[in-house]
Design a protein around this motif. Structure first.
Motif, PDB file in Angstrom:
ATOM      1  N   ASP A 367       0.826  -1.211   0.000  1.00 41.54           N
ATOM      2  CA  ASP A 367       0.000   0.000   0.000  1.00 41.54           C
ATOM      3  C   ASP A 367       0.859   1.258   0.000  1.00 41.54           C
ATOM      4  OD1 ASP A 367      -2.274  -1.528  -0.031  1.00 41.54           O
ATOM      5  OD2 ASP A 367      -2.575  -1.461   2.141  1.00 41.54           O
ATOM      6  N   GLN A 371       1.266   4.347  -2.796  1.00 41.83           N
ATOM      7  CA  GLN A 371       1.250   5.762  -2.449  1.00 41.83           C
ATOM      8  C   GLN A 371       2.501   6.478  -2.948  1.00 41.83           C
ATOM      9  OE1 GLN A 371       0.274   6.723   1.690  1.00 41.83           O
ATOM     10  NE2 GLN A 371      -0.732   4.739   1.897  1.00 41.83           N
ATOM     11  N   ARG A 393      -0.863  -2.779  -7.941  1.00 37.39           N
ATOM     12  CA  ARG A 393      -1.794  -3.526  -7.101  1.00 37.39           C
ATOM     13  C   ARG A 393      -1.024  -4.292  -6.042  1.00 37.39           C
ATOM     14  NH1 ARG A 393      -4.449  -0.591  -9.420  1.00 37.39           N
ATOM     15  NH2 ARG A 393      -6.364  -0.876 -10.598  1.00 37.39           N
ATOM     16  N   SER A 394      -1.597  -4.356  -4.855  1.00 39.16           N
ATOM     17  CA  SER A 394      -0.923  -5.050  -3.757  1.00 39.16           C
ATOM     18  C   SER A 394      -0.639  -6.496  -4.098  1.00 39.16           C
ATOM     19  CB  SER A 394      -1.789  -4.973  -2.492  1.00 39.16           C
ATOM     20  OG  SER A 394      -1.976  -3.636  -2.088  1.00 39.16           O
TER      21      SER A 394
END
Length: 401
Positions: A367, A371, A393-394
């Protein structure tokens, strides 16, 4: 090279004396994924290795994960900075904390943009020499120590570390020192993909730059003149970019061979200001000559003259990602507390540098990686509005890590 030719060159300056490895590595990873063309780092083997690892990981992420955009991630040029004499980019602040008066409000700590000041003094690897702490010390206790590049250090950096480019920081009047440094570099100059020369303004600047060009000619790689307007100030306020643009205009008007790139005061305001002045290449063919009125007082300027080829972002680029990196450091600090109960001493916590915690790599916190790249891309995309951001995407980050 294409970015230079097309006028959307983006360089990340990690700092010529900034050696905080976790931060440098994570900055390099985020800005590589965001599309940076070049990453400029301290001429230290450990720093160079950390950035090479980050660049390789970014390329691996793109190749491995289908969720990334179709456009391949470029492998940015790896640049190291050298200096031919005293220069604020190559210094560290220092002071003895035992001499500090009791009850000092510690304005030095509050003003430091790198969080390099603790109860134990200056955290050397974090300090990048901006000097903002010097005038605010109530007892004028803070001093600096400088480092000057030695010829003996050139060959290992170019040959063994595998850097792509070198930037030489110089000042008007350093001609003899520049000549010595260039003589030491010359045997390996053909291995460089790019040479940059960074110089702040001063009386006789253009004559000095012309003398430098005569020294380095002939040159078998592209040359960048870095207009260092107001060094290490981009995070102070939008107005700092004016000095960089004014100096860039002056160097452009001189018609020196090579590209002109801004630095020193670059921030979120720089590209919009360049655009308003018609100094980006994409605008030169479409804007009328009247848009260049601001350049009319610069001798030698011509509408057919070139453009600002790119911008180097240092303190602003780092501060932009600081909230993410601070969260990452907090994760590492928390892990250290769990692993070592004695670490919970309040004084130890107050004075500990993040390097004493467990370094957390940005890709291990998906995450936060999203960011960081989003923030980095918000800056890169000002110069490269055509470049889409990777669809991070994680799930894919976790699969790689």
């Amino acid at each position: 090279m294409q970015s230079l030719r097309e006028g959307h060159w983006f360089k990340l300056i990690c700092g010529a004396s900034y050696q905080h490895l976790p931060a440098v590595r994570n900055l390099a990873l985020a800005y590589t994924l965001a599309g940076a063309d070049c990453i400029d780092v301290a001429a230290e083997p450990a720093v160079i290795l950390a950035v090479k690892e980050a660049i390789a990981l970014a390329v691996k992420l793109q190749k491995t994960c289908a969720q990334l955009s179709a456009a391949p991630i470029k492998q940015p040029l790896l640049m190291v900075s050298l200096n031919d004499g005293e220069d604020p980019h190559f210094r560290k602040a220092e002071f003895d904390p035992e001499v500090c008066p009791g009850g000092c409000p510690r304005p030095c700590e509050a003003i430091c943009p790198a969080n390099a000041i603790s109860l134990a003094g200056v955290i050397s690897e974090r300090c990048y020499g901006c000097g903002r702490c010097l005038p605010v010390c109530p007892i004028q206790h803070i001093t600096t120590r400088s480092h000057i590049s030695t010829p003996e250090a050139i060959a290992p950096l170019v040959l063994e570390a595998g850097v792509d480019a070198v930037e030489i920081h110089t000042h008007v009047g350093h001609l003899e020192n520049f000549q010595k440094l260039w003589n030491a570099m010359q045997p390996w100059a053909d291995q460089l993909k790019l040479l940059a020369i960074s110089c702040p303004d001063g009386e006789g600047l253009i004559d000095y730059l012309q003398s430098l060009y005569r020294i380095i000619s002939p040159l078998n790689c592209p040359l960048i003149w870095q207009a260092d307007g107001r060094p290490m100030s981009g995070d102070i306020g939008t107005g700092t970019t004016r000095a960089a643009i004014k100096l860039g205009q002056k160097v452009l008007a001189a018609g020196l061979p090579g590209y002109v790139q801004l630095a020193g005061g670059a921030n979120d305001y720089t590209v919009p200001k360049l655009r308003s002045l018609g100094l980006l290449k994409t605008q030169l063919l479409s804007q009328p000559a009247t848009d260049f009125a601001d350049l009319s007082d610069l001798p030698g300027w011509s509408i057919s003259k070139p453009y600002i080829a790119g911008v180097a972002y240092g303190s602003y680029a780092r501060v932009l990602l600081a909230p993410v990196l601070e969260q990452l450091a907090a994760i590492g600090l928390s892990q250290s507390e769990i692993a070592s109960p004695c670490f919970q001493s309040s004084r130890r916590l107050a004075s500990a540098a993040p390097t004493s915690a467990f370094p957390v790599r940005l890709e291990a916190a998906p995450d936060l990686l999203v960011q960081a790249v989003t923030l980095a891309h918000s800056l890169v995309s000002q110069l490269k509005p055509f470049q889409t951001m990777p669809s991070l995407r994680s799930s894919y980050v976790s699969s790689v890590t």
